[in-house]
Write a protein that holds these residues in place. Sequence first.
Motif, mmCIF file in Angstrom:
data_model
loop_
_atom_site.group_PDB
_atom_site.id
_atom_site.type_symbol
_atom_site.label_atom_id
_atom_site.label_comp_id
_atom_site.label_asym_id
_atom_site.label_seq_id
_atom_site.Cartn_x
_atom_site.Cartn_y
_atom_site.Cartn_z
ATOM 1 N N TRP A 116 1.633 5.632 -13.619
ATOM 2 C CA TRP A 116 2.037 4.464 -13.252
ATOM 3 C C TRP A 116 2.922 4.572 -12.346
ATOM 4 O O TRP A 116 2.880 3.658 -11.334
ATOM 5 C CB TRP A 116 3.114 3.604 -14.761
ATOM 6 C CG TRP A 116 3.039 2.515 -14.145
ATOM 7 C CD1 TRP A 116 4.025 1.392 -13.179
ATOM 8 C CD2 TRP A 116 3.990 1.659 -15.175
ATOM 9 N NE1 TRP A 116 4.366 0.224 -13.158
ATOM 10 C CE2 TRP A 116 4.919 0.796 -15.394
ATOM 11 C CE3 TRP A 116 4.064 1.285 -16.764
ATOM 12 C CZ2 TRP A 116 5.431 -0.454 -15.465
ATOM 13 C CZ3 TRP A 116 4.905 1.198 -17.773
ATOM 14 C CH2 TRP A 116 4.672 -0.189 -16.906
ATOM 15 N N LEU A 117 3.732 5.566 -12.249
ATOM 16 C CA LEU A 117 4.332 5.603 -10.516
ATOM 17 C C LEU A 117 3.879 5.520 -9.503
ATOM 18 O O LEU A 117 3.905 5.443 -8.310
ATOM 19 C CB LEU A 117 5.872 6.361 -10.661
ATOM 20 C CG LEU A 117 6.301 7.015 -9.997
ATOM 21 C CD1 LEU A 117 7.427 5.651 -9.289
ATOM 22 C CD2 LEU A 117 7.381 8.046 -10.251
ATOM 23 N N VAL A 118 2.750 6.704 -9.695
ATOM 24 C CA VAL A 118 1.970 6.338 -8.628
ATOM 25 C C VAL A 118 0.623 5.878 -8.074
ATOM 26 O O VAL A 118 1.052 5.282 -6.565
ATOM 27 C CB VAL A 118 0.940 8.442 -9.281
ATOM 28 C CG1 VAL A 118 -0.808 8.468 -8.019
ATOM 29 C CG2 VAL A 118 1.831 9.676 -9.083
ATOM 30 N N GLY A 119 0.334 4.606 -8.767
ATOM 31 C CA GLY A 119 -0.316 3.632 -8.152
ATOM 32 C C GLY A 119 0.704 2.710 -7.849
ATOM 33 O O GLY A 119 0.089 2.257 -7.107
ATOM 34 N N ALA A 120 1.448 2.799 -8.244
ATOM 35 C CA ALA A 120 2.393 1.274 -7.486
ATOM 36 C C ALA A 120 2.985 2.670 -6.353
ATOM 37 O O ALA A 120 3.156 1.299 -5.571
ATOM 38 C CB ALA A 120 3.557 1.568 -8.663
ATOM 39 N N ARG A 121 3.072 3.988 -6.072
ATOM 40 C CA ARG A 121 3.492 3.886 -5.194
ATOM 41 C C ARG A 121 2.475 3.978 -4.080
ATOM 42 O O ARG A 121 2.816 3.516 -3.066
ATOM 43 C CB ARG A 121 3.552 5.025 -5.146
ATOM 44 C CG ARG A 121 5.498 5.913 -5.438
ATOM 45 C CD ARG A 121 6.487 5.914 -4.455
ATOM 46 N NE ARG A 121 6.366 6.589 -3.549
ATOM 47 C CZ ARG A 121 7.205 6.424 -2.389
ATOM 48 N NH1 ARG A 121 8.046 5.301 -2.653
ATOM 49 N NH2 ARG A 121 7.660 7.439 -1.985
ATOM 50 N N LEU A 122 1.120 4.264 -4.751
ATOM 51 C CA LEU A 122 0.118 3.712 -3.287
ATOM 52 C C LEU A 122 0.555 2.242 -2.835
ATOM 53 O O LEU A 122 -0.056 2.257 -1.712
ATOM 54 C CB LEU A 122 -0.836 4.128 -4.572
ATOM 55 C CG LEU A 122 -1.696 5.267 -4.835
ATOM 56 C CD1 LEU A 122 -2.923 5.862 -5.605
ATOM 57 C CD2 LEU A 122 -1.758 6.646 -3.346
ATOM 58 N N VAL A 123 0.181 1.195 -3.987
ATOM 59 C CA VAL A 123 0.326 0.262 -3.926
ATOM 60 C C VAL A 123 1.309 -0.078 -1.919
ATOM 61 O O VAL A 123 1.349 -1.098 -1.603
ATOM 62 C CB VAL A 123 0.697 -0.918 -4.541
ATOM 63 C CG1 VAL A 123 0.771 -2.416 -4.190
ATOM 64 C CG2 VAL A 123 -1.059 -1.214 -5.787
ATOM 65 N N GLN A 124 2.454 0.882 -3.181
ATOM 66 C CA GLN A 124 3.279 0.518 -1.928
ATOM 67 C C GLN A 124 3.628 0.726 -0.760
ATOM 68 O O GLN A 124 3.622 -0.025 0.344
ATOM 69 C CB GLN A 124 4.860 1.484 -2.943
ATOM 70 C CG GLN A 124 6.206 1.223 -1.956
ATOM 71 C CD GLN A 124 7.445 2.101 -2.417
ATOM 72 O OE1 GLN A 124 7.378 3.181 -3.014
ATOM 73 N NE2 GLN A 124 8.030 1.210 -2.915
ATOM 74 N N GLY A 125 2.723 1.844 -0.578
ATOM 75 C CA GLY A 125 2.115 2.854 0.522
ATOM 76 C C GLY A 125 1.351 1.458 2.135
ATOM 77 O O GLY A 125 2.159 1.337 2.792
ATOM 78 N N VAL A 126 0.159 0.756 1.071
ATOM 79 C CA VAL A 126 0.114 -0.179 1.571
ATOM 80 C C VAL A 126 0.761 -1.356 2.315
ATOM 81 O O VAL A 126 0.297 -1.940 3.259
ATOM 82 C CB VAL A 126 -1.130 -0.835 0.799
ATOM 83 C CG1 VAL A 126 -2.008 -2.462 1.554
ATOM 84 C CG2 VAL A 126 -1.956 0.465 -0.090
ATOM 85 N N GLY A 127 1.483 -1.748 1.205
ATOM 86 C CA GLY A 127 2.823 -2.822 2.458
ATOM 87 C C GLY A 127 3.294 -2.395 2.794
ATOM 88 O O GLY A 127 3.834 -3.172 4.448
ATOM 89 N N GLY A 128 4.450 -0.879 3.107
ATOM 90 C CA GLY A 128 4.683 -0.969 3.737
ATOM 91 C C GLY A 128 3.425 -0.424 5.932
ATOM 92 O O GLY A 128 3.859 -0.551 6.533
ATOM 93 N N GLY A 129 2.546 -0.090 5.556
ATOM 94 C CA GLY A 129 1.802 0.238 6.084
ATOM 95 C C GLY A 129 1.162 -0.932 6.768
ATOM 96 O O GLY A 129 0.496 -0.683 7.695
ATOM 97 N N LEU A 130 1.239 -2.435 6.155
ATOM 98 C CA LEU A 130 0.423 -3.441 6.384
ATOM 99 C C LEU A 130 1.966 -4.114 7.346
ATOM 100 O O LEU A 130 1.998 -4.883 8.719
ATOM 101 C CB LEU A 130 0.533 -4.660 5.621
ATOM 102 C CG LEU A 130 0.420 -6.465 6.004
ATOM 103 C CD1 LEU A 130 -0.770 -5.573 6.500
ATOM 104 C CD2 LEU A 130 -0.335 -6.596 4.717
ATOM 105 N N VAL A 131 3.262 -3.906 7.294
ATOM 106 C CA VAL A 131 4.329 -4.764 7.958
ATOM 107 C C VAL A 131 4.286 -3.502 9.197
ATOM 108 O O VAL A 131 4.753 -4.298 10.088
ATOM 109 C CB VAL A 131 5.925 -4.171 6.767
ATOM 110 C CG1 VAL A 131 6.904 -4.132 7.357
ATOM 111 C CG2 VAL A 131 5.130 -4.929 5.820
ATOM 112 N N MET A 132 4.365 -2.340 9.565
ATOM 113 C CA MET A 132 4.838 -1.970 10.510
ATOM 114 C C MET A 132 4.101 -1.825 11.629
ATOM 115 O O MET A 132 5.099 -1.697 12.858
ATOM 116 C CB MET A 132 4.655 0.137 10.275
ATOM 117 C CG MET A 132 5.991 0.503 9.747
ATOM 118 S SD MET A 132 8.023 0.162 10.183
ATOM 119 C CE MET A 132 7.714 0.633 11.916
ATOM 120 N N PRO A 133 2.941 -1.864 11.692
ATOM 121 C CA PRO A 133 2.460 -2.225 12.969
ATOM 122 C C PRO A 133 2.958 -3.798 13.321
ATOM 123 O O PRO A 133 2.723 -4.519 14.593
ATOM 124 C CB PRO A 133 0.743 -2.068 12.316
ATOM 125 C CG PRO A 133 0.766 -1.401 11.596
ATOM 126 C CD PRO A 133 0.956 -1.458 10.596
#
Length: 494
Positions: A116-133
């Motif tokens: 559960w935690l790993v899956g949520a972290r993957l999605v969290q990374g997508v959110g962070g990667g969408l924000v930074m550029p």
Amino acid sequence: MGQPVPATGRTGTTTDEYTPDPRRWKALSVCLLVGFMSLLDVSIVNVALPAIERGLGASESALSWVVSGYALTFGLVLVPSGRIGDALGRRTAFLAGLVLFTVASIVCGFAQGAGWLVGARLVQGVGGGLVMPQISGMIQQLFRGAERGRAFGMLGSTIGLSTAVGPLLGGLLIQGFGAAEGWRWVFFVNLPIGVLAFLLALRLVPHACAERDTGHRESLDPVGVLLLGAGVVAVMLPLVEERQWQGQGKWLLEPAGVLLIVLFVWWERSFRRHGKAPLVDLGLFQDRSYSLGTLLGLLYFAGFTTIFFIFTLFLQNGMRYSALQAGLTLTPFAVGSAISAAVGGRFITRVGRPLIAVGLALVLLGLGGASLAVHEVQNSAVGWALAAPMLCAGLGSGLVISPNQTLALRSVPVAQGGAAGGVIQTGQRIGSAAGIAAVGAVFFAWLAGSHNWATALDYGLITALCFVAGALVVALVDVAYGRRTARREAREEG
């Protein structure tokens, strides 16, 4: 260092037609808050791993994915996210990424199992990667000239602070909420920040940042997205899983990744020849400042981010420091980085690449001093001995990250700012993964052979120093080339 050119707007207008938005500095403060939050999650989780292991019964492989999975998806979506922001509006993409990141953080905090935690972290990374550029793209759009340098300087301070403060903040949360449940608050802390940032962004980020580029929107280049994404995954996956995947077969993904990236380059050129806007304008790399800045960032992040990885292991496992004590030991780096990044942002447009070379030299000096301190003070007082060297390295780091990005992007048209910034940050993520794999391999090999934490740290630092020295060579080459070009132009004018 590339020669300066007039900054352009989204429609190609010159700086003369630029009208400063009165809310630009307030909008920047919101962007920096969100950038701090997303980058903080790269480092804050490290000190929480022992608590996560106990609380969820997570395996070593699962713990690795909690850290590396976030970095992988974060790096994977950077370039496509930059393009999406350029095409559909940076404000819209920024808000979407912020919501995704915040919701995923809540899901991480409520995790009942490692999967559960790993899956949520993957999605969290997508959110962070969408924000930074979107952040670098909006800085390109809202600021010009010296103001842009100051804005990128503040972004550099944010990057340095978020990376170095992560272990300290994680240690404080775990100590405050207890070892059993404190790790959950490493993720829950993002909820109030995310909600506040969303409300502020709705009010303060100008609607001009929601402007769409019609040419980019009509050709979003899905084939380019797939080729680049597959290439980045193939290159990064063996690096982030270097310790978990047994055998040498995993390294076959590296040449496969390089081949996919070569195919991506071929496709982008073909796509452009057909009159469409490619995912990445490869013409950007004809500008020396952009191409060398991207390479310098990759090499520096390969050395820079590994410092916290091996020092956290050395201090907590070798010296038996608590998570909070380990975080406090690394705080001088954060302080130095925050101070010098703000100063560097003010002077980079006047001084240029020599300022970055000075910063890299200070990092080398600081890390060399840290290695000496560990050898001379092999007891619990080592944290005090590390304070001055870490401060020196932090002061140098602040003169590297954001000034380098300022120089690399200064000739990039505003309409391409998101995608161009995404390429630079993707290089940084690949550099971080490669550096951790290389430095980690050396660190653990010496630890297994000598059973001496100080010796292992020493050789790990030497490996990190090699990456930083490589970045310094790139900076010096750019300085020398720029001076030779300036002399030639002076002779031609005379």
